[in-house]
Structures are given as structure tokens and as C-alpha cells.
Motif scaffolding. Structure first.
Motif, PDB file in Angstrom:
ATOM      1  N   GLU A   1       0.836  -1.199   0.000  1.00  0.00           N
ATOM      2  CA  GLU A   1       0.000   0.000   0.000  1.00  0.00           C
ATOM      3  C   GLU A   1       0.877   1.258   0.000  1.00  0.00           C
ATOM      4  N   LYS A   2       1.921   1.241   0.811  1.00  0.00           N
ATOM      5  CA  LYS A   2       2.851   2.376   0.892  1.00  0.00           C
ATOM      6  C   LYS A   2       3.536   2.624  -0.455  1.00  0.00           C
ATOM      7  N   ARG A   3       3.816   1.562  -1.195  1.00  0.00           N
ATOM      8  CA  ARG A   3       4.464   1.685  -2.508  1.00  0.00           C
ATOM      9  C   ARG A   3       3.482   2.069  -3.615  1.00  0.00           C
ATOM     10  N   GLY A   4       2.205   2.179  -3.269  1.00  0.00           N
ATOM     11  CA  GLY A   4       1.213   2.590  -4.252  1.00  0.00           C
ATOM     12  C   GLY A   4       0.742   1.473  -5.157  1.00  0.00           C
ATOM     13  N   LEU A   5       0.880   0.225  -4.727  1.00  0.00           N
ATOM     14  CA  LEU A   5       0.442  -0.917  -5.528  1.00  0.00           C
ATOM     15  C   LEU A   5      -0.974  -1.349  -5.175  1.00  0.00           C
TER      16      LEU A   5
ATOM     17  N   GLU B   1      -4.686  -0.312  -2.912  1.00  0.00           N
ATOM     18  CA  GLU B   1      -5.463   0.695  -2.201  1.00  0.00           C
ATOM     19  C   GLU B   1      -6.398  -0.022  -1.238  1.00  0.00           C
TER      20      GLU B   1
ATOM     21  N   THR C   1      -4.034  -0.520  -7.471  1.00  0.00           N
ATOM     22  CA  THR C   1      -3.980   0.827  -8.027  1.00  0.00           C
ATOM     23  C   THR C   1      -3.612   0.703  -9.504  1.00  0.00           C
ATOM     24  N   ASP C   2      -3.537   1.818 -10.203  1.00  0.00           N
ATOM     25  CA  ASP C   2      -3.092   1.773 -11.608  1.00  0.00           C
ATOM     26  C   ASP C   2      -1.679   1.196 -11.706  1.00  0.00           C
ATOM     27  N   THR C   3      -0.819   1.587 -10.753  1.00  0.00           N
ATOM     28  CA  THR C   3       0.550   1.057 -10.733  1.00  0.00           C
ATOM     29  C   THR C   3       0.543  -0.451 -10.506  1.00  0.00           C
TER      30      THR C   3
END
Length: 195
Positions: free
Chosen positions: A92-96, A98, A114-116
Motif C-alpha cells: 500500500e505504501k508503494r502505491g500498488l 489501495e 492501483t493503476d501502478t
């Protein structure tokens, strides 16, 4: 090679007489080889893809089941939910990933990519899954089913099978938590999924 070396060298064993170590020790030797391969591949994946083996599995599962709870994810992976907490937080912290609150139960979190994360949710070479795919593609269906049965039976004997029916929270029974407890040492063992 000396005769005593030939007797202990598995490459020189007569296959018709069974494994040279006996069934149990030979099977354990192969399991350790698989475990070592999982850990080595996981480290390479982290260096090349930025994801460890367990993180990659989480990513692929969340991609297949958007809105999945941590408890259900842990159940599918055969680990205790607390084992997954650090993995999910890092992803979650890395934006992978949500996290959203479950509208039906605010105590539960629902996870989606996420989009990433979606950009990474594609088949990739050099992953554990690509190695598994290559290996099982060479196996006749009946042999694959037999292997799955053996692995499931072994997972259950080791306490990493399906959650116990007396545990309504979807995790494993308390007496099996030690098997799946994660560590901050972040090894990529299949039983700890600590990254």
C-alpha cells in the motif's frame, strides 16, 4: 568415483529400487530444494521486478479478486491474517494496493490494485509463477492432480492447510499460528510470506 560414493550419490541410484534415502527423506530433500528455489527466485524478483514472491502472489490474487479482504486473502494463501499485515502495508505504501473500508462492516478493509499495481498484474518471466507454469505444462493432468493431492495433504499435516472450522475469522486455529508467523527478517519462505 569410489564404490561408497556411488552408493550415496543420488545420481547413481537405481531408480527401480526407489529413492536412495527412503521415501520420506527423499521427499523432504526435494521439498527443501523447492523452498530454496522459492527463496532464491523471490530475491531475484525483488531485484528485477521490485516485488518478492509473496508480494507478487498478493498482487496477482488482488488483481483476480478486487475488493478482497485481508482475511480472505490469507485464507487463499494458507497463512494467518497477521502474517499478511506487513506485506499489505508495504504494498500500500508503494502505491500498488489501495485500501477501502467495507461499507457493510467498517472494521474490515477491502483491497484493490492501483493503476501502478494493475500495470504489474501481468504474466512476467523470471517469476515463481512462470517457473510453476513451465513445470506443470510438462506434466500429464493425472500426475499433476496426484502432486496437488500430496502437497495439500502435506500442508494439512504441517498445519498450513485450510482454516479450522472452529475459527470463524477465516484464519488458522491458534495452535497453528507459529507455522505461519511472519518475521521482520523478511525472508520469502512460502510459509511466512513475510514480504
Amino acid at each position: 568415483m569410489k564404490p561408497t560414493e556411488e552408493a550415496t550419490d543420488p545420481t547413481h541410484a537405481d531408480k527401480s529400487k526407489g529413492p536412495p534415502l527412503g521415501e520420506v527423506l527423499e521427499f523432504m530433500r526435494l521439498l527443501w530444494a523447492v523452498d530454496h528455489g522459492l527463496q532464491s527466485t523471490s530475491k531475484r524478483m525483488e531485484a528485477t521486478l521490485g516485488l518478492t514472491g509473496p508480494q507478487r502472489l498478493v498482487l496477482r490474487l488482488v488483481g483476480r479478486f478486487p475488493g478482497i479482504t485481508a482475511g480472505r486473502l490469507a485464507q487463499i494463501m494458507h497463512v494467518h491474517p497477521s502474517t499478511l499485515t506487513g506485506v499489505l502495508k508495504r504494498m500500500e505504501k508503494r502505491g500498488l494496493l489501495e485500501r477501502k473500508s467495507d461499507p457493510l462492516d467498517g472494521r474490515k478493509a477491502l483491497f484493490a490494485l492501483t493503476d501502478t499495481g494493475r500495470a504489474l498484474d501481468v504474466p512476467s518471466e523470471g517469476t515463481v509463477e512462470s517457473a510453476v507454469e513451465r513445470a506443470i505444462s510438462r506434466m500429464p493432468r493425472p500426475r499433476l492432480q496426484n502432486a496437488q493431492e500430496v502437497l495439500m495433504a502435506l500442508a494439512q499435516e504441517l498445519g498450513a492447510g485450510e482454516p479450522q472450522p472452529d475459527n470463524p475469522h477465516g484464519g488458522m486455529a491458534r495452535d497453528h499460528e507459529h507455522v505461519a508467523a511472519g518475521s521482520e527478517g523478511e525472508t520469502a519462505s512460502p510459509k511466512t510470506a513475510s514480504r
